[in-house]
Design a protein around this motif. Structure first.
Motif, PDB file in Angstrom:
ATOM      1  N   CYS A 285       0.805  -1.299   0.063  1.00 48.98           N
ATOM      2  CA  CYS A 285       0.227   0.011   0.092  1.00 48.98           C
ATOM      3  C   CYS A 285       0.783   1.354   0.143  1.00 48.98           C
TER       4      CYS A 285
ATOM      5  N   ALA B 129      -3.245  -2.823  -9.457  1.00 50.33           N
ATOM      6  CA  ALA B 129      -4.453  -2.339  -8.632  1.00 50.33           C
ATOM      7  C   ALA B 129      -5.467  -3.578  -8.486  1.00 50.33           C
TER       8      ALA B 129
ATOM      9  N   TYR C 289      -8.818  -0.383  -4.391  1.00 50.23           N
ATOM     10  CA  TYR C 289      -7.990  -0.715  -5.777  1.00 50.23           C
ATOM     11  C   TYR C 289      -8.872  -1.087  -6.880  1.00 50.23           C
TER      12      TYR C 289
END
Length: 497
Positions: A165, A213, A232
């Motif tokens: 992240c 993602a 995401y």
């Protein structure tokens, strides 16, 4: 244990077997009707031990890092480390698939940055004038998703997620522009001399952000973190919309880089195939894009697939590095992209064609030449590519990338196995009945052996397992059946299904 089946171009086998822990240095054994394919697979495993280096002492060590020595330096490269994990997962834990990747995580800076290369002896990042921030292709989440399905280590996902992240935040904070696309140096894709002058928004980096993602969202689902998954997934669909709107060209039927004014650059490079792996094009666009792979005027060269379209004025029959050479990494990427659109038969055909050229390089017809594995190959005839600016190109026995062909593609596309340990499934995707299989593939103390043979009774699938699993077989796209497999030994005849 034993198993073999004939899957079709659909999704076949569903199973995973439990067994004892395999002995050290006991790599999985493959069976295939062309023994040369088996030999190059075995040689790759045997050669791998020469590239695990203790960075403190500089000596070979099974507990070191997977490094190709470069000019006396022990350099860890982000792309090499990520891609090599896709075949190291099949080493029966003789080589840790996550070792290099964990090094990059350990080097993460306070702002979330992870650089594309490090001097492993001094733990210092390596940057360059054309990539001052040292950004690399963002594919850590893709690698972690694969590691999870080969090892079922949910705890690892939980441990690495904060690092992933922070890394995504660093990229978003530093390279994302108001239009939602990312502006980075195109050389971050490793294609150093690719004729992509004027590129401001590279199609490959933006597609890789979409890939990452999507897999960050999938990892969030594994952790049952709905907020993370949604965050995401939203980024993925945002990128999908923008890449399709700005980078797809309906006249060339291809994805192109953009300049700073968001105008498409005319050249077609292998970077334009990354959207397939990201599942960005709809089925109609995917069909048009895939047609380039069979077109000898663009990317359907004798040895698939060149890094620059064959109709480009700068395309070089000698390869000239990224002006026409064929690289295992990009072939792996394209073949995995074909799988996303269920082109299993074509993917297998391309993998086999590619491997034949790799084999020829190792055992050339001209016996006066010494055979070897190479980093890059010629697009329209046998032999290694060349690069006038670097006499050391291509690197010999560059296993970080070559293992993708000789091991990963061999298992996943030539033999046709797709394995997920947490799902307890093995899918076999095979277009025709052949004698092939794998023996003693160890996955987290689970041994898998899958062999098919033609006996006096006909084509037979033999199995041995300690636990009951469900076996889904899809034969030549004509027969599909799911059967419970009892513990112990069992076999089934294809004709009786």
């Amino acid at each position: 244990m034993g198993i073999k089946s004939e899957g079709a171009l659909g999704k076949p086998l569903t199973m995973i077997f439990a067994g004892e822990y395999v002995n050290k240095h006991d790599f999985p054994k493959i069976h295939f009707y062309d023994q040369d394919f088996v030999d190059i697979y075995n040689k790759t495993w045997n050669w791998l031990s020469d590239y695990w280096i203790n960075t403190a002492s500089g000596e070979l060590s099974p507990d070191g890092y997977f490094i190709y020595p470069t000019d006396g330096m022990n350099i860890l490269d982000q792309s090499e480390s990520i891609f090599s994990s896709f075949f190291l997962v099949y080493s029966n834990r003789n080589f840790p698939a996550n070792k290099n990747i964990d090094y990059f995580y350990s080097m993460q800076e306070e702002n979330g940055a992870i650089r594309w290369k490090y001097n492993a002896a001094t733990n210092t990042p390596i940057v360059s004038d054309d990539n001052p921030e040292g950004v690399g292709l963002p594919l850590f989440a893709w690698a972690e998703y694969n590691l999870y399905h080969k090892g079922a280590n949910k705890r690892r996902i939980k441990d690495v997620m904060p690092t992933l992240c922070k890394y995504m935040d660093w990229i978003n904070n530093n390279f994302r522009k108001e239009n939602g696309l990312y502006a980075v140096p195109h050389v971050c894709s490793t294609m150093m001399n690719s004729p992509r002058d004027g590129t401001y928004y590279p199609v490959d980096f933006n597609s890789c952000m979409a890939i990452n993602a999507a897999h960050m969202s999938a990892l969030g689902d594994i952790l049952n973190d709905k907020d993370l998954s949604f965050q995401y997934k939203k980024l993925y669909f945002s990128l999908k919309t923008r890449i399709n709107r700005l980078m797809w060209n309906p006249e060339t039927n291809f994805y192109h880089d953009l300049d700073q004014e968001e105008k498409q650059l005319p050249r077609k490079t292998v970077a334009g195939f990354w959207p397939l792996l990201a599942e960005l094009p709809n089925s109609d666009r995917a069909d048009l894009l895939i047609q380039h792979m069979s077109n000898p005027q663009t990317f359907g060269t004798e040895h698939p697939f060149p890094t620059l379209s064959a109709d480009d004025p700068l395309f070089n029959e000698a390869g000239e590095a990224y002006c026409g050479s064929v690289f295992p990494t990009f072939n792996f990427m394209i073949i995995k992209g074909l799988e996303k659109y269920q082109r299993y038969g074509f993917a297998r055909e391309c993998a086999i064609r590619h491997l034949y050229y790799v084999l020829e390089g190792l055992s050339p017809v001209d016996t006066s030449k010494k055979g070897e594995l190479y980093e890059a190959y010629l697009p329209n005839k046998e032999g290694p590519a060349t690069y006038s600016a670097n006499p050391d190109f291509p690197r010999k026995r560059f296993l970080h990338f070559l293992g993708l062909s000789t091991i990963a593609l061999m298992i996943e596309n030539v033999i046709g196995l797709s394995i997920s340990l947490p799902r307890k499934t093995v899918d076999w995707v095979i277009p025709n009945l052949e004698i092939m299989g794998i023996e003693k593939l160890s996955l987290k103390r689970n041994l898998i052996t899958i062999l098919s043979n033609k006996s006096s009774r006909g084509w037979e699938i033999q199995m041995e397992s300690e636990k009951l699993y469900y076996f889904t077989i899809d034969i030549l796209n004509k027969k599909r059946k799911t059967l419970p497999i009892p513990s112990g030994k069992c076999s089934m005849l294809i004709d009786k299904l």
